[in-house]
Write a protein that holds these residues in place. Structure first.
Motif, PDB file in Angstrom:
ATOM      1  N   PHE A  19      -8.030 -16.044  -4.891  1.00 32.04           N
ATOM      2  CA  PHE A  19      -7.195 -14.923  -4.810  1.00 32.04           C
ATOM      3  C   PHE A  19      -5.869 -15.216  -5.640  1.00 32.04           C
ATOM      4  N   PRO A  20      -5.476 -14.227  -6.173  1.00 33.06           N
ATOM      5  CA  PRO A  20      -4.112 -14.603  -7.132  1.00 33.06           C
ATOM      6  C   PRO A  20      -3.185 -15.029  -6.375  1.00 33.06           C
ATOM      7  N   SER A  21      -2.338 -15.818  -7.040  1.00 36.90           N
ATOM      8  CA  SER A  21      -1.064 -16.417  -6.127  1.00 36.90           C
ATOM      9  C   SER A  21       0.117 -15.424  -6.333  1.00 36.90           C
ATOM     10  N   SER A  22      -0.283 -14.050  -7.286  1.00 33.86           N
ATOM     11  CA  SER A  22       0.727 -13.297  -7.247  1.00 33.86           C
ATOM     12  C   SER A  22       0.956 -12.075  -5.886  1.00 33.86           C
ATOM     13  N   PHE A  23       0.068 -12.426  -4.867  1.00 34.73           N
ATOM     14  CA  PHE A  23      -0.005 -11.558  -3.794  1.00 34.73           C
ATOM     15  C   PHE A  23       1.487 -11.722  -3.122  1.00 34.73           C
ATOM     16  N   VAL A  24       2.055 -10.734  -2.806  1.00 34.28           N
ATOM     17  CA  VAL A  24       3.671 -10.668  -2.251  1.00 34.28           C
ATOM     18  C   VAL A  24       3.540  -9.744  -0.967  1.00 34.28           C
ATOM     19  N   VAL A  25       4.628  -9.804  -0.187  1.00 36.32           N
ATOM     20  CA  VAL A  25       4.739  -9.193   0.997  1.00 36.32           C
ATOM     21  C   VAL A  25       4.546  -7.627   0.980  1.00 36.32           C
ATOM     22  N   PHE A  26       4.751  -7.095  -0.397  1.00 38.77           N
ATOM     23  CA  PHE A  26       4.410  -5.640  -0.466  1.00 38.77           C
ATOM     24  C   PHE A  26       2.996  -5.377  -0.456  1.00 38.77           C
ATOM     25  N   ASP A  27       2.118  -6.454  -0.778  1.00 35.30           N
ATOM     26  CA  ASP A  27       1.010  -6.403  -0.659  1.00 35.30           C
ATOM     27  C   ASP A  27       0.419  -6.250   0.546  1.00 35.30           C
ATOM     28  N   MET A  28       1.027  -7.189   1.465  1.00 33.56           N
ATOM     29  CA  MET A  28       0.542  -7.106   2.965  1.00 33.56           C
ATOM     30  C   MET A  28       0.899  -5.504   3.451  1.00 33.56           C
ATOM     31  N   LYS A  29       2.096  -5.098   2.952  1.00 29.99           N
ATOM     32  CA  LYS A  29       2.398  -3.666   3.363  1.00 29.99           C
ATOM     33  C   LYS A  29       1.399  -2.774   3.085  1.00 29.99           C
ATOM     34  N   LEU A  30       0.909  -3.028   1.683  1.00 29.69           N
ATOM     35  CA  LEU A  30      -0.269  -2.085   1.137  1.00 29.69           C
ATOM     36  C   LEU A  30      -1.547  -2.078   2.138  1.00 29.69           C
ATOM     37  N   LEU A  31      -1.950  -3.412   2.319  1.00 32.65           N
ATOM     38  CA  LEU A  31      -3.050  -3.530   3.260  1.00 32.65           C
ATOM     39  C   LEU A  31      -2.776  -2.875   4.523  1.00 32.65           C
ATOM     40  N   HIS A  32      -1.543  -3.034   5.190  1.00 35.29           N
ATOM     41  CA  HIS A  32      -1.418  -2.226   6.644  1.00 35.29           C
ATOM     42  C   HIS A  32      -1.528  -1.059   6.292  1.00 35.29           C
ATOM     43  N   HIS A  33      -1.189  -0.415   5.195  1.00 30.13           N
ATOM     44  CA  HIS A  33      -1.009   0.817   4.861  1.00 30.13           C
ATOM     45  C   HIS A  33      -2.539   1.609   4.526  1.00 30.13           C
ATOM     46  N   TYR A  34      -3.220   0.599   4.006  1.00 32.51           N
ATOM     47  CA  TYR A  34      -4.826   1.225   3.992  1.00 32.51           C
ATOM     48  C   TYR A  34      -5.328   1.100   5.265  1.00 32.51           C
ATOM     49  N   THR A  35      -5.019   0.259   6.281  1.00 34.48           N
ATOM     50  CA  THR A  35      -5.763   0.301   7.528  1.00 34.48           C
ATOM     51  C   THR A  35      -5.282   1.172   8.518  1.00 34.48           C
ATOM     52  N   ILE A  36      -3.944   1.428   8.374  1.00 31.82           N
ATOM     53  CA  ILE A  36      -3.527   2.563   9.274  1.00 31.82           C
ATOM     54  C   ILE A  36      -3.641   4.015   8.644  1.00 31.82           C
ATOM     55  N   SER A  37      -4.019   4.373   7.348  1.00 25.23           N
ATOM     56  CA  SER A  37      -3.774   5.483   6.893  1.00 25.23           C
ATOM     57  C   SER A  37      -4.560   5.853   5.692  1.00 25.23           C
ATOM     58  N   THR A  38      -4.617   5.100   4.548  1.00 27.54           N
ATOM     59  CA  THR A  38      -5.673   5.308   3.543  1.00 27.54           C
ATOM     60  C   THR A  38      -6.960   5.495   3.811  1.00 27.54           C
ATOM     61  N   CYS A  39      -7.483   4.676   4.652  1.00 27.87           N
ATOM     62  CA  CYS A  39      -8.790   4.352   5.166  1.00 27.87           C
ATOM     63  C   CYS A  39      -9.482   5.987   5.807  1.00 27.87           C
ATOM     64  N   TYR A  40      -8.453   6.299   6.473  1.00 26.21           N
ATOM     65  CA  TYR A  40      -8.943   7.727   7.035  1.00 26.21           C
ATOM     66  C   TYR A  40      -8.860   8.883   6.198  1.00 26.21           C
ATOM     67  N   THR A  41      -8.483   8.644   5.073  1.00 19.07           N
ATOM     68  CA  THR A  41      -8.419   9.893   4.021  1.00 19.07           C
ATOM     69  C   THR A  41      -9.568   9.854   3.005  1.00 19.07           C
ATOM     70  N   LEU A  42     -10.572   8.805   3.211  1.00 17.63           N
ATOM     71  CA  LEU A  42     -11.614   8.659   2.482  1.00 17.63           C
ATOM     72  C   LEU A  42     -12.912   9.186   2.967  1.00 17.63           C
ATOM     73  N   SER A  43     -12.919   9.728   4.414  1.00 20.11           N
ATOM     74  CA  SER A  43     -13.967  10.531   4.659  1.00 20.11           C
ATOM     75  C   SER A  43     -13.431  11.170   6.041  1.00 20.11           C
ATOM     76  N   ARG A  44     -14.245  12.227   6.404  1.00 17.36           N
ATOM     77  CA  ARG A  44     -13.734  12.731   7.812  1.00 17.36           C
ATOM     78  C   ARG A  44     -14.576  12.643   8.935  1.00 17.36           C
ATOM     79  N   ILE A  45     -15.629  11.769   8.591  1.00 23.72           N
ATOM     80  CA  ILE A  45     -16.597  11.335   9.488  1.00 23.72           C
ATOM     81  C   ILE A  45     -16.125   9.856  10.308  1.00 23.72           C
ATOM     82  N   PRO A  46     -16.037   9.950  11.458  1.00 26.14           N
ATOM     83  CA  PRO A  46     -15.480   8.775  12.154  1.00 26.14           C
ATOM     84  C   PRO A  46     -16.155   7.414  11.587  1.00 26.14           C
TER      85      PRO A  46
END
Length: 122
Positions: A19-46
């Motif tokens: 893993f790159p050492s350049s991961f920062v807190v903002f990246d954790m926010k992006l991962l959180h955003h992915y799991t609570i929002s982005t992933c649900y936009t990639l399909s409408r099938i639960p």
């Protein structure tokens, strides 16, 4: 679905050197955003949404280029969702995707069962 096979260090732990050492807190926010929002936009099938939410990040933990691509997609989604963060999100998306491409190029010629799912997701 089967779990990806991450590289291990001499004591059996996932090698953090992948893993790159350049991961920062903002990246954790992006991962959180992915799991609570982005992933649900990639399909409408639960059931497919659950794959994007649960399985794809696990593949990313084993294959950093998948995680970086996931973070890039999340950053672009956040840029779209929150125009006030557009510039910083697009910049971070470009950084992650560029790093992912640099990491995956040497692996593409060695397509194998162990990395096929990760290469497909990339």
């Amino acid at each position: 679905m089967t779990e990806p096979t991450p590289e291990k260090d001499t004591q059996g732990a996932v090698s953090l050197s992948l893993f790159p050492s350049s991961f920062v807190v903002f990246d954790m926010k992006l991962l959180h955003h992915y799991t609570i929002s982005t992933c649900y936009t990639l399909s409408r099938i639960p059931v497919i949404q659950a794959v994007w939410r649960d399985h794809v990040p696990r593949v990313g933990f084993a294959f950093p280029f998948v995680l970086q691509s996931l973070l890039a997609v999340s950053a672009l989604h956040l840029a779209y969702s929150d125009p006030s963060r557009r510039t910083s999100c697009i910049s971070r998306a470009q950084e992650h995707q560029s790093a992912a491409v640099r990491s995956v190029v040497p692996i593409i010629p060695i397509l194998a069962t162990e990395n096929s799912a990760a290469l497909f997701l990339f």
